[in-house]
Design an enzyme around this catalytic site. Structure first.
Site, PDB file in Angstrom:
ATOM      1  N   SER A  76      18.862  -0.904 -26.014  1.00  0.00           N
ATOM      2  CA  SER A  76      19.216   0.502 -26.171  1.00  0.00           C
ATOM      3  C   SER A  76      20.196   0.664 -27.325  1.00  0.00           C
ATOM      4  CB  SER A  76      19.851   1.024 -24.875  1.00  0.00           C
ATOM      5  OG  SER A  76      20.503   2.253 -25.073  1.00  0.00           O
ATOM      6  N   ASN A 100      14.644  -3.404 -21.965  1.00  0.00           N
ATOM      7  CA  ASN A 100      13.556  -2.483 -21.673  1.00  0.00           C
ATOM      8  C   ASN A 100      12.170  -3.115 -21.847  1.00  0.00           C
ATOM      9  OD1 ASN A 100      15.480  -0.430 -21.301  1.00  0.00           O
ATOM     10  ND2 ASN A 100      15.451   0.080 -23.476  1.00  0.00           N
ATOM     11  N   LYS A 146      21.062  -2.734 -21.446  1.00  0.00           N
ATOM     12  CA  LYS A 146      19.646  -2.459 -21.217  1.00  0.00           C
ATOM     13  C   LYS A 146      18.737  -3.565 -21.749  1.00  0.00           C
ATOM     14  CE  LYS A 146      17.998   0.687 -19.717  1.00  0.00           C
ATOM     15  NZ  LYS A 146      17.658   1.940 -20.422  1.00  0.00           N
ATOM     16  N   GLU A 160       5.321  -0.191 -21.473  1.00  0.00           N
ATOM     17  CA  GLU A 160       5.337   1.264 -21.546  1.00  0.00           C
ATOM     18  C   GLU A 160       4.399   1.773 -22.634  1.00  0.00           C
ATOM     19  OE1 GLU A 160       9.927   1.782 -19.911  1.00  0.00           O
ATOM     20  OE2 GLU A 160       9.493   2.037 -22.050  1.00  0.00           O
ATOM     21  N   LYS A 190     -16.675   7.365 -36.027  1.00  0.00           N
ATOM     22  CA  LYS A 190     -16.013   6.157 -36.516  1.00  0.00           C
ATOM     23  C   LYS A 190     -14.513   6.132 -36.237  1.00  0.00           C
ATOM     24  CE  LYS A 190     -19.578   5.944 -39.963  1.00  0.00           C
ATOM     25  NZ  LYS A 190     -20.207   7.146 -39.331  1.00  0.00           N
ATOM     26  N   THR A 193       0.872  -1.167   0.000  1.00  0.00           N
ATOM     27  CA  THR A 193       0.000   0.000   0.000  1.00  0.00           C
ATOM     28  C   THR A 193       0.909   1.217   0.000  1.00  0.00           C
ATOM     29  OG1 THR A 193      -0.139   0.147   2.418  1.00  0.00           O
ATOM     30  CG2 THR A 193      -1.815  -1.189   1.309  1.00  0.00           C
ATOM     31  N   HIS A 194       0.541   2.247  -0.747  1.00  0.00           N
ATOM     32  CA  HIS A 194       1.388   3.430  -0.905  1.00  0.00           C
ATOM     33  C   HIS A 194       2.772   3.066  -1.450  1.00  0.00           C
ATOM     34  CE1 HIS A 194      -1.615   5.609   1.532  1.00  0.00           C
ATOM     35  NE2 HIS A 194      -1.569   4.562   2.336  1.00  0.00           N
TER      36      HIS A 194
END
Length: 464
Positions: free
Chosen positions: A277, A285, A283, A290, A325, A155-156
């Site tokens: 990347s 990703n 990397k 996303e 449409k 939570t949080h």
């Protein structure tokens, strides 16, 4: 090419008007629905004695040939036509002569586009449901594999209480279950046929609207012709349904993005569903997630576009409604694309179980269980809450877990602590004892999985 409405005008339409006015580049995707509606309409016209049997047979033969030619790419859409309706009708007339000119008897493009749209949306709702049910089944399969994969619940975005990964997956499965029910409700509300409403006031011909509704698979005709040609509630409602669905996919994507980071490292995506990347060779990703997160805003925009377009329109049809449409089609296409890619991506990801379990051992996520232990010894919950708050403060300063405290340390906070407290604070115990309906215990999550699987089977059987 002369416009079908050219008799009223003394000048030809400006080329810029044609370009601005045409909807064929996007409504051409409804060619099958337009032909389907025309087949039913002509069938009814012949039964009612409005056109001859010979004309009907010529119309049916011509329409079916046009459908075949479009789907085999032997017939392509011409930009010189205003919309899909005139393209089909004029192509038909060019092929079969006067019989084609009789097809439009007792109808208007207003009710024609309304029936095309409803037929198209009904089909797309079912396709979206199939994709969503498939993803729900994937969630169930992986939830079964992770009934005892312990992890922190948050939570949080702070570690809160222990759960299992299967429990987390079933949370999303239940969200998607509601999405299916919303789509089904939209389908049910819009399952009425507007064909026969005409431009706005029906017709003087003795048509049979019940017949065309039945031929086209609607449960009944719409009850008011003004409403029938001007109603786009189902477009708004579908975009609302799809916006909520995309919000759910976006929330899921956000968690996957976070959990694929080294800071969490709960998940690792398969190489086939990751990108790299151009400059940083290390990397990996989560671009799919996303993009889904980003595309949710695109679908929300379609909903707002429809609401803004409709909010000031008087009855009945207005050209503004041509704008329904592109917004609706884009929302449908986006959702289908997202569901089609998130399913295999999720199906192939690797769960880092040890990392999750290790995270669950830290952050004092068994603090509530420790308070509950004291409550079961007779201490009121609010008093137990304060005791454990002080204990956690002490452990934080000492940089130790509650389980690492000696019994003497625990008793210094309250005498109700006994040797069995360590069993009560064990991570497995904390999860297993949460066997309340809806909880994270393996037995209860298994029940939740079975509920979702029964729901999926029920939806699939309804389709057969």
């Amino acid at each position: 090419m002369a416009k079908m409405w050219a008799g009223r005008f003394s000048k030809e339409a400006d080329a810029k008007l044609d370009s601005f006015n045409t909807s064929l580049p996007f409504d051409c995707r409804m060619y099958a629905q337009d032909i389907q509606g025309s087949l039913a309409h002509s069938e009814m016209l012949e039964k009612q004695g409005i056109i001859s049997k010979e004309d009907k047979e010529a119309i049916h033969k011509g329409l079916k040939e046009i459908l075949t030619d479009i789907e085999s790419n032997e017939l392509t859409f011409s930009s010189s036509y205003e919309d899909i309706h005139m393209f089909i009708e004029e192509t038909l007339t060019n092929r079969i002569g006067d019989a084609g000119k009789r097809l439009h008897t007792a109808r208007s493009r207003n009710d024609q586009v309304a029936v095309d749209m409803r037929l198209y949306v009904k089909k797309e709702i079912k396709e979206i449901e199939k994709l969503l049910l498939k993803f729900m089944n994937t969630l169930c399969i992986h939830a079964k594999e992770n009934l005892d994969t312990f992890m922190p619940g948050y939570t949080h975005l702070q570690r809160a209480q222990p759960i299992t990964l299967g429990h987390w997956m079933m949370a999303y499965a239940n969200m998607f279950k509601r999405d299916i029910r919303r789509l089904e409700n939209t389908y049910d509300l819009m399952d009425e046929c507007p064909l026969g409403c005409g431009a706005l006031a029906t017709t003087t011909y003795p048509i049979d609207r019940n017949m065309t509704a039945e031929l086209l698979g609607f449960k009944n005709p719409v009850d008011n012709s003004l409403d029938g040609v001007s109603d786009r509630d189902y477009c708004v409602e579908l975009c609302s349904d799809l916006s909520i669905l995309m919000m759910h996919l976006s929330r899921l994507s956000e968690e996957i993005i976070s959990w694929c980071s080294l800071e969490f490292h709960y998940f690792e995506l398969d190489d086939a569903y990751s990108t790299g990347s151009s400059i940083m060779p290390q990397k990996k990703n989560p671009d799919i997630c996303e993009l889904i997160r980003g595309k949710s805003g695109r679908v929300f925009g379609s909903l707002l576009s429809l609401l803004s377009m409709l909010k000031g329109l008087p009855l009945a049809y207005n050209k503004d409604m041509q704008e329904d449409k592109e917004a609706l089609f884009d929302a449908i296409d986006t959702v289908k694309q997202c569901l089609d890619i998130i399913d295999p991506m999720f199906d192939t990801l690797t769960v880092c179980k040890e990392r999750m379990a290790n995270a669950a051992l830290h952050g004092y996520i068994n603090a509530t269980d420790c308070a509950d232990y004291l409550v079961k010894q007779g201490l009121p919950f609010r008093d137990a809450y304060h005791v454990i708050g002080k204990l956690v403060g002490y452990c934080s300063k000492e940089n130790k877990a509650i389980n690492d405290c000696t019994l003497e340390e625990l008793k210094s906070f309250h005498p109700y602590f006994k040797e069995d407290v360590y069993q009560a604070l064990d991570l497995k115990t904390c999860v297993l004892q949460r066997n309340v309906l809806g909880g994270p215990s393996p037995e209860e999550v298994q029940r939740q999985i079975e509920v979702i699987q029964d729901f999926i089977k029920g939806c699939e059987s309804d389709e057969t």
